[in-house]
Design an enzyme around this catalytic site. Structure first.
Site: not given
Ligand code: AMP
Length: 301
Positions: A166, A45-46, A172, A169, A51-52, A49
């Site tokens: 990740g 979702m942009g 998810q 979540d 993590g992404h 950071h």
């Protein structure tokens, strides 16, 4: 501005091609697919950071073509949630994506994803989406229905060989694994460890909502989870949950949930049982709803 210029089929930013429409994305990917390239997808979702970036780097290392989706998905936000104020900075995201070696960014407008009359959904039913949901008005089956619907659409548009998520979540990731398995999506789901700030706080785009005092208080979440893991191994799982609750209490944090679950099925567990156990927490800290978890792996005795 001329709308064709404002919304070109694709533009480039430091080597990244940006697509707003799935048809252009599909035709660019079909060339790569014909050439036998392995395609990796990192949905985001942009407001990127580290993590992404860890997911993007893994995709870059393992796949020939890396696609990052950039879409703040309205259907996974509940009423009264932070959809309108969710942090956005597309220019910075495109720069970071380029630096991480992303080939294609898919950043569609909302009405392209949900055209008028949109009425189909993908839903994982039962325990996987019902547990851990805390206040069902905020997060629960409706939230995960929004997630699985948009991820199914992304899988159809990109047709990735591997998709990266990740552990931050955790629920998810479990729900998406189940969706891919049950609906025969031909994609490998790769789940990577939670990336943390130096003081333990799990990285999250929502950390931007924290003022300095709440930013400090928020470190109690990861402390609580570490305490849970230590006490669970040293004593028992209930002792671990108590230790976690004490850490949260000391920081004045009332969790929305603090739960021990089977890491795969998300069914409740009362004790460590030789299978990985997920201890997960959600809590409101100042203006942010934060989540974090630890995976307690069985130890050989
Ligand atoms: P989001 O943009 O928050 O929807 O997250 C996009 C992807 O990045 C999801 O698969 C998240 O689980 C993952 N992610 C978010 N935060 C972290 C983190 N701190 N460490 C690892 N992965 C993360």
């Amino acid at each position: 501005m001329d709308s064709a210029l404002a919304n070109p089929p694709h533009s480039t930013d430091g080597g990244v091609k940006v697509f707003r429409g799935k048809e252009e994305l599909r035709s660019a990917l079909s060339e790569a697919r014909r050439a036998g390239s392995a395609i990796g997808l990192v949905p985001t979702m942009g407001y990127l950071h580290d993590g992404h970036l860890s997911l993007l780097r893994a995709a870059r290392a393992e796949c020939d073509v890396v696609v990052m989706s950039l879409f703040v998905n309205p259907s996974q936000f509940g009423p009264g949630e932070d959809l309108d104020r969710y942090p956005r900075d597309e220019e910075r995201d495109l720069r970071l994506a380029a630096e991480a070696g992303v080939d294609f960014v898919y950043a569609p407008p909302v009405d392209a994803v949900y055209p008028e009359g949109f009425s189909a959904h993908v839903e994982v039913e039962g325990a996987l989406t019902e547990t851990l949901d805390g206040d069902p008005a905020r997060r629960g089956p409706g939230h995960f229905r929004g997630v699985t619907t948009v991820v199914a659409k992304l899988f159809n548009s990109v047709q990735p060989d591997v998709a990266y998520f990740g552990q931050k979540d955790a629920q998810q990731a479990a729900v998406i694994r189940r969706m891919a398995r049950d609906l025969d999506f031909p994609v490998r789901i790769q789940v990577l460890p939670t990336v943390r700030e130096a003081d333990g706080l799990a990285m999250s785009s929502r950390n931007a909502y924290l003022g300095p005092a709440d930013r400090e208080r928020a470190t109690a979440l990861s402390r609580a989870l570490r305490a849970a893991e230590e006490a669970a191994h040293a004593e028992s799982l209930p002792a671990g949950l108590e230790a976690a609750r004490r850490e949260l209490d000391a920081a004045g944090i009332e969790p929305e949930y603090l739960e021990a679950r089977d890491a795969e099925e998300l069914s409740p567990v009362a004790e460590l049982n030789g299978r990985p156990v997920l201890v997960a927490v959600a809590a409101r800290v100042g203006g942010a709803r934060l989540i974090d978890n630890v995976l307690i792996e069985p130890r050989q005795t």
